[in-house]
Design a protein around this motif. Sequence first.
Motif, short mmCIF file in Angstrom:
data_model
loop_
_atom_site.label_atom_id
_atom_site.label_comp_id
_atom_site.label_asym_id
_atom_site.label_seq_id
_atom_site.Cartn_x
_atom_site.Cartn_y
_atom_site.Cartn_z
N SER A 156 1.22 -0.95 -0.31
CA SER A 156 0.29 -0.25 0.12
C SER A 156 0.30 1.62 0.24
N ALA A 157 0.15 2.43 -0.42
CA ALA A 157 1.08 3.53 -0.50
C ALA A 157 1.51 3.78 0.73
N SER A 158 0.64 3.51 2.17
CA SER A 158 1.09 4.10 3.77
C SER A 158 2.24 3.07 4.05
N GLY A 159 2.31 1.70 2.88
CA GLY A 159 3.53 1.19 3.67
C GLY A 159 2.78 0.13 4.52
N ASP A 160 2.00 0.58 4.93
CA ASP A 160 1.75 -0.13 5.79
C ASP A 160 0.78 -2.32 5.82
N THR A 161 0.45 -2.31 4.60
CA THR A 161 0.14 -3.33 4.42
C THR A 161 0.60 -3.75 3.42
N ILE A 162 0.71 -5.65 2.99
CA ILE A 162 1.46 -6.17 1.47
C ILE A 162 -0.04 -7.10 1.39
N VAL A 163 0.56 -7.44 0.43
CA VAL A 163 -0.83 -8.44 -0.12
C VAL A 163 0.11 -9.51 -1.21
N LEU A 164 -0.33 -10.45 -1.34
CA LEU A 164 0.44 -11.25 -2.31
C LEU A 164 -0.77 -12.29 -2.90
N ILE A 165 -0.54 -12.88 -3.71
CA ILE A 165 -1.90 -13.69 -3.79
C ILE A 165 -1.64 -14.83 -4.65
N THR A 166 -1.72 -16.49 -4.51
CA THR A 166 -1.81 -17.31 -5.50
C THR A 166 -2.94 -17.36 -6.73
N TYR A 167 -2.83 -18.97 -7.83
CA TYR A 167 -4.20 -18.66 -8.79
C TYR A 167 -5.87 -18.62 -7.62
N THR A 168 -5.21 -19.30 -6.48
CA THR A 168 -6.60 -19.15 -5.22
C THR A 168 -7.07 -18.46 -4.50
N HIS A 169 -5.83 -18.08 -3.67
CA HIS A 169 -6.07 -17.44 -1.95
C HIS A 169 -4.94 -16.28 -2.02
N GLY A 170 -5.41 -15.58 -1.19
CA GLY A 170 -4.88 -14.51 -1.23
C GLY A 170 -4.52 -14.27 0.88
N PHE A 171 -3.65 -13.28 0.76
CA PHE A 171 -3.16 -13.13 2.27
C PHE A 171 -2.41 -11.80 2.09
N LEU A 172 -2.19 -11.17 3.19
CA LEU A 172 -2.68 -10.01 3.67
C LEU A 172 -1.64 -9.72 5.20
N TRP A 173 -0.49 -9.18 5.02
CA TRP A 173 0.45 -8.53 6.15
C TRP A 173 -0.03 -7.43 6.46
N ARG A 174 -0.19 -6.76 7.30
CA ARG A 174 0.06 -5.58 8.77
C ARG A 174 0.80 -5.46 9.24
N ARG A 175 1.79 -4.14 8.21
CA ARG A 175 3.48 -4.01 8.77
C ARG A 175 3.55 -2.97 9.69
N ALA A 176 4.31 -3.52 10.88
CA ALA A 176 4.49 -2.65 11.97
C ALA A 176 5.70 -1.54 11.57
N SER A 177 5.53 0.03 12.25
CA SER A 177 6.11 0.61 12.21
C SER A 177 7.87 1.07 12.02
N GLY A 178 8.74 1.21 11.56
CA GLY A 178 10.27 0.16 11.69
C GLY A 178 10.12 -1.27 10.94
N GLU A 179 9.15 -1.73 10.65
CA GLU A 179 9.59 -3.31 10.36
C GLU A 179 9.88 -2.89 8.67
N SER A 180 10.97 -3.70 8.47
CA SER A 180 10.96 -4.26 6.54
C SER A 180 10.68 -5.48 6.20
N ILE A 181 10.38 -5.03 4.60
CA ILE A 181 9.01 -6.09 4.61
C ILE A 181 10.18 -7.35 5.23
N PRO A 182 10.90 -7.53 4.75
CA PRO A 182 11.24 -9.19 5.27
C PRO A 182 10.59 -9.52 6.45
N GLN A 183 11.17 -8.56 6.96
CA GLN A 183 9.89 -8.79 9.09
C GLN A 183 8.96 -9.29 8.83
#
Length: 318
Positions: free
Chosen positions: A233-260
């Motif tokens: 997301s433009a705010s940087g605090d949400t990440i989404v990944l999808i497969t052909y059948t499923h979707g998953f969402l991560w909420r990202r805390a302040s100071g976290e990297s994407i891998p974290q």
Amino acid sequence: MRIASVRMVVAAALTVTHGACADPAPCSGFDAHRVIGSLGDPRLKEVSGLVLSRKNRDVFWVHKDSGDSARLFALAKTGRVLAEVSLPGITATDWEDVELGPGPRRRREYLYAADIGNNCECRGVLTIHRFPEPVIKPGKREAALKASGIESFSFRYADRPNDGYNAEALLVDPRTGHVYVVTKQDGPRAGLYEVPLMGESGTPAVASRVGELLLDIPGPANDSFRITAGDVSASGDTIVLITYTHGFLWRRASGESIPQALARPPCALPRMRGAGPEAVALDREGRRTYTVTEGVGSLLYTIGPSSGGERASAKRSR
């Protein structure tokens, strides 16, 4: 999570298993998928990248899968084509995702087009193109534009420099500008790679493996495992990944990297609808997702808060 070296390795960022291990909890506040538009233009029969514009209200940027010229399309949320933007001097081998993120000039948004498809696993060198996001002027006729200020960044995978990996998901961190690619593999493990944008020196940069996603998802194995798109997301605090059948969402805390952030369990979005979506986008705050199905007349779906929740969110953002 385990630390294998100086760089963090995400050992089991996404684990969805049968039996004793519980599936991810459903994402709260998301309604069922609903159709908001249709892509009737024959140029868009196989959309493989989608991102919501940050300069043009209610506009998406999309591109086709392999076999097309180097171009992006600006779409209204109804699916109508507003503009075609060509990239002069650029070859599109297998574009798979598009993202928005920061670039060399402050307070400007840049489009990132990822030529990272590699079905044959025979492409050692992959490329990400970056250029300033154009402004689309409202009008009844489709605009024909040319991108300017294009930069092209080539790279190899550190652990597979000659053959590469197939990948369809690009993530650009709006907070730091760091760029990540998530591989698309038949098995349940997908690699997370950081791609340094080293400039056009002629020598490909080296993308290092900084994480791993472990997927053990009920359903047809290949369709369930293969990550087909992602967005931040433009705010940087949400990440989404999808497969052909499923979707998953991560909420990202302040100071976290994407891998974290990806090292923590995600929540599960309502099951994907339509024929094999290969494109996903988030709204600015990460409260709503958009996906596109494949084929002529493909549909644009959205899921997000109920109407009451959206009105409350709109009031908070003012």
